[in-house]
Design a protein around this motif. Sequence first.
Motif, PDB file in Angstrom:
ATOM      1  N   GLN A 234       0.856  -1.180   0.000  1.00  0.00           N
ATOM      2  CA  GLN A 234       0.000   0.000   0.000  1.00  0.00           C
ATOM      3  C   GLN A 234       0.898   1.238   0.000  1.00  0.00           C
ATOM      4  OE1 GLN A 234      -2.206  -0.787   3.654  1.00  0.00           O
ATOM      5  NE2 GLN A 234      -4.012  -1.354   2.483  1.00  0.00           N
TER       6      GLN A 234
ATOM      7  N   GLN B 148      -3.766   0.692  -3.009  1.00  0.00           N
ATOM      8  CA  GLN B 148      -3.142  -0.623  -3.129  1.00  0.00           C
ATOM      9  C   GLN B 148      -2.127  -0.597  -4.261  1.00  0.00           C
ATOM     10  OE1 GLN B 148      -6.368  -3.360  -3.644  1.00  0.00           O
ATOM     11  NE2 GLN B 148      -7.158  -3.064  -1.575  1.00  0.00           N
TER      12      GLN B 148
ATOM     13  N   CYS C  51      -0.776  -9.523  -2.041  1.00  0.00           N
ATOM     14  CA  CYS C  51      -1.696  -9.046  -1.004  1.00  0.00           C
ATOM     15  C   CYS C  51      -1.246  -7.673  -0.541  1.00  0.00           C
ATOM     16  CB  CYS C  51      -1.767 -10.030   0.165  1.00  0.00           C
ATOM     17  SG  CYS C  51      -0.188 -10.381   0.945  1.00  0.00           S
ATOM     18  N   HIS C  52      -2.095  -7.028   0.253  1.00  0.00           N
ATOM     19  CA  HIS C  52      -1.868  -5.635   0.607  1.00  0.00           C
ATOM     20  C   HIS C  52      -1.857  -5.383   2.106  1.00  0.00           C
ATOM     21  CE1 HIS C  52      -2.450  -4.884  -3.645  1.00  0.00           C
ATOM     22  NE2 HIS C  52      -3.553  -5.601  -3.572  1.00  0.00           N
TER      23      HIS C  52
ATOM     24  N   GLN D 241      -8.540 -11.149   0.126  1.00  0.00           N
ATOM     25  CA  GLN D 241      -9.235  -9.933   0.519  1.00  0.00           C
ATOM     26  C   GLN D 241      -8.214  -8.866   0.921  1.00  0.00           C
ATOM     27  OE1 GLN D 241     -12.610  -9.572   0.552  1.00  0.00           O
ATOM     28  NE2 GLN D 241     -13.195 -11.680   0.101  1.00  0.00           N
ATOM     29  N   ASP D 242      -8.662  -7.598   0.974  1.00  0.00           N
ATOM     30  CA  ASP D 242      -7.740  -6.497   1.293  1.00  0.00           C
ATOM     31  C   ASP D 242      -7.043  -6.677   2.628  1.00  0.00           C
ATOM     32  OD1 ASP D 242      -8.497  -5.371  -1.049  1.00  0.00           O
ATOM     33  OD2 ASP D 242      -9.834  -3.867  -0.179  1.00  0.00           O
TER      34      ASP D 242
END
Length: 818
Positions: A174, A187, A227-228, A273-274
Amino acid sequence: MGAGCSVRRRHLYVAPLAVKRGRAAAAACRRLVRAIVGRDRRRPPGLVRVVLASAVLLGPSVSRDVAAQTRRALLIGINHYERFAPPGGGMPLQVGVGPSGRELITDSLDGAVNDAEAMRDLLRDRFNFDADHIRLLEDTAATREHIISAIGQLVAEAQPGDAVVFYYAGHGSQRVNSGSKPTRYDQTIVPADANTGVFDIRNKELARLFGPLVQKGVTLTLIFDSCHSGAITRGPQARYNERWAAIDPRDAADSVTPPALEDRGALVLSAAQDYETAAETPRDNGDTLSHGLFTSALLSVLRSATPSEPATRIYQQVKAMMQSTGQKQEPVLAGKGRVQQPLLGGGAGGAALGVTTVAVLRPNGPGRVDLQSGLAVGLRVGAELVPFGHRGDSAAVRLRVTEVRGLSESVAMVIRGSADSIRYRPPELFEIDKWAPGPAAGLRVWMPAAGLEQSALAQLTTAFAELRTAGNIEWVEDPTDVPPDSIPLAVLQRGGGGWTLGIAGRVVTTLPQPLTARAIRSGLRQRPGKVRLFVLLPPSTQLATHLELGRGSRNDLVEVVTDRRAADYLLVGRLRGGHVEYAWVRPNASRDMASSSTLPIRGEWWAEEQGRDSLVDEALRLAKVRSWLTMEGPPASGEYPYHLALRDLATGKLITEGSVYDSSWYGLVLRADSAQLGPWVAPRWVYVFGIDRHGKSVLLFPASGAGNVFNRLPRQQGANGFGSAIMQLGKDSLFYITPPFGLDTYVLLTSAEPLPPEALEWDGVMREAGVRGGRGALEDLLLGNSAATRGPTPSVPANWSIERLSILSAPKPVRRGP
């Protein structure tokens, strides 16, 4: 060049045309004629002639449609984020904070490059992407400048109607953006030169870069295995590589938000998912190479799915396979107007061939050839291939795979015909006629080094009694019952000749011997506030000796590994009531894992005397469950178009994901997309069984004890030759939901030959050693995972399929008043 097709001796013959448009047209003709002629020998000759004439007339039209669409891909895989020298020269960067102000990326990934290369091979060999239109950027070639330049080139070259795939495997992150509300973060995907201080590529930038493709009318699919955000580890820990880098604190100050690509017609499939991490897994069903957990599941599903399979069904199958790992990672699918279309573009009559093709590269000694495909497309030792379009031709040359050399290469021997008849320039294409599965999935377990003796146990009991009264320590007896809150879990365990204390998967201290309550409290003070404590006890020497598992034992379906990251289960001992008990426990298990894992999160707790046999039996049962949850089917050609759904009897709603509720009644339905439902579908034997969160299997169709009665479907087809789009699986398939609640798996198994239904229902391990010889090859494959040992995996016809639905069973929601 046009294309035609004809029938010769009731076998379909497709003229070998050199150009791709001809190959695809011939394939379309072959599918059409086989669908209509080959399904019913009683069809009148006049109708056959009409069908053949129609197929010939369709040939040039199909060819023009295919030629109008070019399938393009840009694939990126980054394992190594080098410690580049800062701009302007100077010494290489050291571990710490880089020019961007964030922590340097020093941990390499293991599977991102493997993922990108496997996707390349699958797109080329299964989905008919021309190798000249696939661009691959790996490691240091995948800099920010190169990635943006490659996207720009893709935008410039793509034409309206083309299909474009963008795939990224590597770290995600991020970046602070005060203009992004409400999160104030964007993101990002992290380029290979991120440590030099260059910016990540933000999601807003990707939307601007790819926007012109959508405006052109290109079918765009974006797939991200990254992923973030980081995660908190709970339960008996095993740390996995995570595709996540620290946040870039530099403010992008970009308040302009372009329309999301998924709202403009693009399809976006993400690994997590975030708020979740994207993990890597050390294995993929028979593939010893590391992959991303998400990509491993995606590759497995795409290898066996038809190219025209709707994206939403691909997503459901990928999600079900990921949930069998127990990782807290749920993929995300988004795309306005695209989720019911094929994942990678094209339609049922699009450019994809519908079969997996393998190019013959060169001779490799007498009667042997090198193939340009391997594990990436599911090629295994024992698979048999024939020239493309010649399945069923008894005169065609036949190859058998004898060696697989990684993702993209294998060796085959000629077992029928002459090697001199094979064309190498340009390479001749072959297709799989008999499919060979990978090695039995089995189970991998990790066991601590033995060494818990009675004298040490007495010492530990004294120390632990003092800790139970400490106000800031919450004693944990079952690590799978830890609630998902902010209180950290500390795990005390033997390691390196002493005891170590770990928190969130990281060792924080090694405790001196002899172990005392004071030393443990001192170690826990490194984490302020309240802490939960679980003590993981090793097995005694006597118990370890009796656990007959692993290579060289009669129970080699269960493999004992030394790296707990590679394990499906850990052997965990606990002290309860002054006695030691043992259980198989999923790594990082916690209370909420029951709603995200289709594998049981733990087995029963056994006292040592009982555990000597029970732990072995339970490991074998878990191996059987895992085999069914991860089994990969053969490449599908679309010949059997039906898929499973549950039907809520109260509302009539069809369910393929989400939840079902306590005491509610449901039925089973087979349904087919109208676009995929061709004439005269060849019937198959149909079986449906459910596996609950405890690993118990219940046969749902046909009814338990009924045998193979009325389960060869479809039984009747309409006057126009088309089967019904929806088939209800009889009144006997009605069932209602009862505890235990959790994530259940519904398995649909279809086969051209009947199977014994009773073998699909079990409570515990069913050892069938010595029964193998009396069964067919397919029955051996499908039911052989009930045995305790690894047997040979025979090549079998590709006329069967397996698919799974993962659906959460739960108590009925409480109705709230107005």
